[in-house]
Each structure stands twice: as structure tokens, then as C-alpha cells.
Write a protein that holds these residues in place. Structure first.
Motif, short mmCIF file in Angstrom:
data_model
loop_
_atom_site.label_atom_id
_atom_site.label_comp_id
_atom_site.label_asym_id
_atom_site.label_seq_id
_atom_site.Cartn_x
_atom_site.Cartn_y
_atom_site.Cartn_z
N ALA A 223 24.51 -37.24 42.93
CA ALA A 223 24.46 -37.46 44.22
C ALA A 223 24.74 -36.16 45.19
CB ALA A 223 25.72 -38.61 44.56
N THR A 224 25.62 -35.34 44.64
CA THR A 224 25.99 -34.05 45.42
C THR A 224 24.78 -33.26 45.62
OG1 THR A 224 28.03 -34.17 44.28
CG2 THR A 224 27.37 -32.07 45.51
N ALA B 25 22.91 -34.81 48.55
CA ALA B 25 23.74 -34.39 49.64
C ALA B 25 23.36 -33.30 50.20
CB ALA B 25 25.23 -34.59 49.40
N GLY C 276 19.98 -33.17 51.52
CA GLY C 276 20.08 -33.86 52.73
C GLY C 276 20.47 -33.10 53.88
N LEU C 277 21.60 -32.17 53.71
CA LEU C 277 21.76 -31.25 54.73
C LEU C 277 20.64 -30.42 55.31
CD1 LEU C 277 25.21 -30.22 53.32
CD2 LEU C 277 24.93 -31.20 55.58
N LEU D 265 29.84 -34.45 56.31
CA LEU D 265 30.00 -35.14 55.04
C LEU D 265 31.34 -35.44 54.96
CD1 LEU D 265 27.41 -33.49 52.84
CD2 LEU D 265 27.17 -35.52 54.40
N TYR E 98 31.90 -38.84 53.30
CA TYR E 98 31.65 -38.65 51.71
C TYR E 98 32.72 -37.73 51.33
CZ TYR E 98 28.43 -38.91 47.87
OH TYR E 98 27.76 -39.36 46.33
N TRP E 99 32.36 -36.62 50.73
CA TRP E 99 33.42 -35.58 50.38
C TRP E 99 32.64 -34.09 50.56
CZ3 TRP E 99 30.29 -34.92 46.48
CH2 TRP E 99 30.43 -33.62 45.65
#
Lengths: 199, 199
Positions: free
Chosen positions: A17-18, A21, A24-25, A45, A49-50
DNA sequence: GTGTACATGTAATCCGTTACATGATTCC
DNA sequence: GGAATCATGTAACGGATTACATGTACAC
């Protein structure tokens, strides 16, 4: 589980997922350095999220480049600062992250609520310490809420940022709820202590 | 790493939170097997923390035993089932987990909200898919709420379980809030779609 | 000249999961 | 006979962090 649509039936390399992410950025189209990504991720995030560490962002970017989902180039230090490597998403990367966002199975949110773990062990704590923990958590939640609130205000009315803005609004409400839940639990504890046969 | 004394301000070997969670499960005084712990953790910790896998519980138990925070014994298979190793917390273990609960620095809750990550990337999604994701999340939240609600009802009025019961109540409210936040965001998206210049 | 922000990366380590192995018992 | 539950564990792997290394530019 057959996704015949979307032109390409290749089953997407199972990135964590990271990776998605970070990709995605990049999917907003800007050319960014690892450093930039980290800072941005800390402000966006982070709220729902984290935020990965620097080192992970750097290695994630390398992986994305190897997969062909991003390209990089070196930017000369025109004025101040030193060499900088900036990343841009590729067409394949955009397709991939879009496919992921549309088709990946949705797994439930992960919550590791330290404060609750402590209060669950209330039989080991002095009531004062319990209140301290809750008060600390309440403050944390309110701090996060304020940050989200400020960021919603900062975000313009630009169409591009409509959804990030929406999640900021969500975060604002989420942390308001967390704050209120802390208050409610504080009240519950108070009641529990009052009703307890003389300690 | 010198364990010279006991009852002194020794700085607690830095166990990960999961160890403390498992030791916490044992801190209620019952003698339990790894299997039992896993099942119990699925029904309790799961709601606000997270439930470690079997394999991790087993290795965590070994670590706790090596540290002297727990002891184990084999129980003969009196009727059915095979050999079983049950664990019990030691006095040192109880002291340690109490100290941890009282003094360990409180770190903020960890939230990895997959659904929000997806919606943050709304520019890559069809509105219908977005609604699906939110609806799925709403259902998840309501399911968790119901479980918490049922468990609150199940938990007796016993004094020992007062704090676990309190965190269950917290969880019930938390997931109710999550459900409502999903509804609110669904409405926000509806509004966004309506106001969008003819797509 | 000292600290802070910019900027990138490596190495060691650990947390935690999945997959696998094993085997007994009970229910259908 | 075969599936499900009980029950415990090992091995391989990967995700992610911390600590460390390095160096520039700028502000005070």
C-alpha cells in the motif's frame, strides 16, 4: 474475481500500500523530490494514513522507477542547495495507480490505539494516571483537528484538489470525534470512580 | 542490559507494544494457552488495537517466559484434544506490566485508513466506485459497532472487567462515529457531483 | 562558528505475516 | 471417509524503522 475490463489483464505486481500511496502523491502530476514527498506526506497522508520515513520514501521511489511507474532526473543546484533528484509519474504509473484505486480489494482500516490499550488495563493504573492519559490523548486529537481545519482553509477551491480537500474535511471530523470520545470516556471514568464502593 | 535488582527504577527492557498487550491479557490472572489468547485477543484487542497472528503470539509467549514475566506448564489431554501449554503471569510480570502502563510514554494512535487513501485519490476513481468504497466501509464500521455492542451486553457487571467494558463502550461509540463519518462523506460526494459542471 | 533546513542514501535490525508442517479429535 | 476445530510451532520473507554517514547553504 475476474477483471476483464481496463484493456490490460496483467495482474498488477503486488506492491504494498505504501508504494501506491507514494505513487498516489505523484499522480497529481507534479515533479517532486523525495524530500518534498516526505514533507507533503507529513501534511496530508499523515492525517488519515501514515507518513513513511525518509529512507522508505527513497527506497520506494527507486522501486517505482525500476517498475517503470516513475522516472527521475537530476536537477542542478541553480541557486543554493545541492543536487536534487526529482520524480515524475509515467503513463504506465498513472494507469497502474488508477487500476489499483479502482480494483484493489479494500481492506479494513488498521487502528492501533495505544491510549485505549492502556485504559483497557485500567486495573493496573491509578485513576489520576488514567485521566492524564485521556487528557493527553484529547489534546493530541484536538491538535490534529486544528491542523486539518487549517489545511482545509488553506486548500483553494481548485477542482484538482477537491478530493484531497474532502478527506481533510473527513479528518477534521474524525479528530473532533476522537476528542469527544475522550471527553465521554473521561466522564465515564469519573462516574465509575464515584460509584465505586469507598476506595 | 543488566538486570541487577528488582523493585528499583530499572528502565524496563524495551519490549514492543505487542508484548505488553499479550502480557496485559495475562494480567487478569487467568491461565491461558496461546490458542486461547489468540481467540480472546480477536474479540477484545481487535476492536481498538489489533490482533497478532498465532505465530506471533506463540513467539511472544516464549519471549515473555525467557524474560521471566510468565511461566508455562503442560496440561495433559484429560479428555480429547492434545497436549496444551498454558501460561500464567509471574509477580515480576505483573510488576512490569503495571510499571509499563503507568510510566511508558504515550505515543499517538496509529491509523492506516485504506478507504480514505482511496478517496484521497478521487481524481482517479469513477464516482460510483467511490460510493461503493464508502458503502463498504460503512458496513464494516457498523459490523464492528454491533460486535462491540454485543460484547458490552455480554460483559457482566463484574468489577474486574470494568475497564475492559469501558473500552468496549468506547469502541461502540468509535465505530458509530466511523459509520456516521462515512455517511457524511457520502453526502459530501453527492453534493460535489451535483455542483460539478456537467460531466 | 554553531545550529538549522535542505537533501540523499546505506546498514542493521526488528516487527509481523504467510505459508507450511504436524497431529489429534469430533461431527457429518 | 472427510471436513472442521483444536493446538503448536518453524521458516522464509518483507515491510518499515532507527541510526548512521555525508555534505551544502544560510541565518544568527
Amino acid at each position: 474475481m475476474d477483471e476483464t475490463t481496463e484493456g490490460a489483464p496483467e495482474p498488477l505486481p503486488g506492491l504494498p500500500a505504501t508504494s501506491w500511496a507514494v505513487l498516489g502523491l505523484l499522480s497529481f502530476g507534479r515533479e517532486l523530490s523525495g524530500y518534498d514527498l516526505k514533507k507533503w506526506s507529513d501534511r496530508s497522508l499523515r492525517l488519515f494514513y501514515w507518513s513513511p520515513s525518509f529512507s522508505q520514501i527513497y527506497s520506494e521511489l527507486k522501486r517505482l522507477e525500476k517498475t517503470g511507474y516513475a522516472t527521475s532526473r537530476l536537477v542542478a543546484p541553480e541557486s543554493g542547495t545541492r543536487d536534487k533528484r526529482v520524480y515524475r509519474i509515467t503513463d504506465e504509473g498513472l494507469t497502474a495507480v488508477r487500476t489499483w484505486a479502482r480494483t484493489a480489494p479494500l481492506d479494513p482500516p488498521v487502528l492501533k490505539h495505544g491510549p485505549m490499550l492502556r485504559l483497557w488495563l485500567g486495573h493496573l493504573l491509578e485513576p489520576d494516571r488514567m485521566r492524564e492519559i485521556l487528557a493527553g490523548h484529547r489534546e493530541y486529537a484536538e491538535g490534529m483537528r486544528l491542523r486539518a481545519e487549517a489545511d482545509v482553509a488553506d486548500a483553494g477551491a481548485d477542482e484538482t484538489w477537491a478530493y484531497p480537500r474532502l478527506t481533510l474535511t473527513w479528518a477534521e471530523r474524525y479528530y473532533a470525534a476522537e476528542r469527544d470520545l475522550a471527553d465521554a470516556m473521561l466522564a465515564d471514568i469519573e462516574r465509575l470512580e464515584r460509584e465505586r464502593p469507598g476506595d
